[in-house]
Design a protein around this motif. Structure first.
Motif, PDB file in Angstrom:
ATOM      1  N   ALA A  56     -42.322 -47.441  52.279  1.00  0.00           N
ATOM      2  CA  ALA A  56     -42.253 -46.043  51.852  1.00  0.00           C
ATOM      3  C   ALA A  56     -43.168 -45.173  52.711  1.00  0.00           C
ATOM      4  O   ALA A  56     -42.806 -44.050  53.077  1.00  0.00           O
ATOM      5  N   GLU A  57     -44.352 -45.686  53.050  1.00  0.00           N
ATOM      6  CA  GLU A  57     -45.271 -44.927  53.899  1.00  0.00           C
ATOM      7  C   GLU A  57     -44.690 -44.718  55.290  1.00  0.00           C
ATOM      8  O   GLU A  57     -44.785 -43.631  55.856  1.00  0.00           O
ATOM      9  N   VAL A  58     -44.093 -45.746  55.831  1.00  0.00           N
ATOM     10  CA  VAL A  58     -43.518 -45.641  57.172  1.00  0.00           C
ATOM     11  C   VAL A  58     -42.366 -44.649  57.164  1.00  0.00           C
ATOM     12  O   VAL A  58     -42.255 -43.803  58.059  1.00  0.00           O
ATOM     13  N   GLN A  59     -41.518 -44.713  56.169  1.00  0.00           N
ATOM     14  CA  GLN A  59     -40.398 -43.788  56.100  1.00  0.00           C
ATOM     15  C   GLN A  59     -40.860 -42.364  55.857  1.00  0.00           C
ATOM     16  O   GLN A  59     -40.268 -41.415  56.386  1.00  0.00           O
ATOM     17  N   ALA A  60     -41.919 -42.181  55.097  1.00  0.00           N
ATOM     18  CA  ALA A  60     -42.434 -40.845  54.829  1.00  0.00           C
ATOM     19  C   ALA A  60     -43.105 -40.250  56.077  1.00  0.00           C
ATOM     20  O   ALA A  60     -43.098 -39.034  56.261  1.00  0.00           O
ATOM     21  N   SER A  61     -43.660 -41.101  56.917  1.00  0.00           N
ATOM     22  CA  SER A  61     -44.372 -40.585  58.090  1.00  0.00           C
ATOM     23  C   SER A  61     -43.475 -40.454  59.319  1.00  0.00           C
ATOM     24  O   SER A  61     -43.949 -40.066  60.374  1.00  0.00           O
ATOM     25  N   ARG A  62     -42.217 -40.788  59.192  1.00  0.00           N
ATOM     26  CA  ARG A  62     -41.303 -40.657  60.323  1.00  0.00           C
ATOM     27  C   ARG A  62     -41.117 -39.188  60.683  1.00  0.00           C
ATOM     28  O   ARG A  62     -41.003 -38.333  59.827  1.00  0.00           O
ATOM     29  N   GLU A  63     -41.079 -38.958  61.949  1.00  0.00           N
ATOM     30  CA  GLU A  63     -40.834 -37.606  62.432  1.00  0.00           C
ATOM     31  C   GLU A  63     -39.494 -37.619  63.173  1.00  0.00           C
ATOM     32  O   GLU A  63     -39.180 -38.600  63.859  1.00  0.00           O
ATOM     33  N   PRO A  64     -38.762 -36.575  63.044  1.00  0.00           N
ATOM     34  CA  PRO A  64     -37.479 -36.553  63.744  1.00  0.00           C
ATOM     35  C   PRO A  64     -37.700 -36.509  65.270  1.00  0.00           C
ATOM     36  O   PRO A  64     -38.640 -35.879  65.756  1.00  0.00           O
ATOM     37  N   ALA A  65     -36.851 -37.205  65.975  1.00  0.00           N
ATOM     38  CA  ALA A  65     -36.929 -37.208  67.441  1.00  0.00           C
ATOM     39  C   ALA A  65     -36.016 -36.122  67.987  1.00  0.00           C
ATOM     40  O   ALA A  65     -34.823 -36.142  67.753  1.00  0.00           O
ATOM     41  N   TYR A  66     -36.606 -35.163  68.691  1.00  0.00           N
ATOM     42  CA  TYR A  66     -35.795 -34.063  69.267  1.00  0.00           C
ATOM     43  C   TYR A  66     -35.549 -34.300  70.710  1.00  0.00           C
ATOM     44  O   TYR A  66     -36.249 -34.690  71.512  1.00  0.00           O
TER      45      TYR A  66
END
Length: 66
Positions: A56-66
């Motif tokens: 859950a922490e990893v998924q919450a800290s994901r940033e979109p790649a532009y």
């Protein structure tokens, strides 16, 4: 009443005593196995909870790649 009191005799059977002792020993072994399995189950649940929290922490800290 007298027949009930006098008619009740206790016979000692070595085979039954040995079987009873063997069964008591087996019950103790099985109780120990149950305890070990419960500890293992508790540990696995804790590991699973920790894994879920980390995911859950990893998924919450994901940033979109532009």
């Amino acid at each position: 009443m007298a027949k009930a009191l006098l008619g009740q005799r206790v016979y000692f059977n070595d085979r039954l005593e040995l079987e009873s002792a063997r069964l008591r020993s087996r019950v103790r072994d099985l109780e120990g196995m149950i305890e070990d399995l419960q500890h293992d189950n508790d540990r696995l649940r804790a590991d699973d909870r920790l894994r879920d929290e980390l995911t859950a922490e990893v998924q919450a800290s994901r940033e979109p790649a532009y």
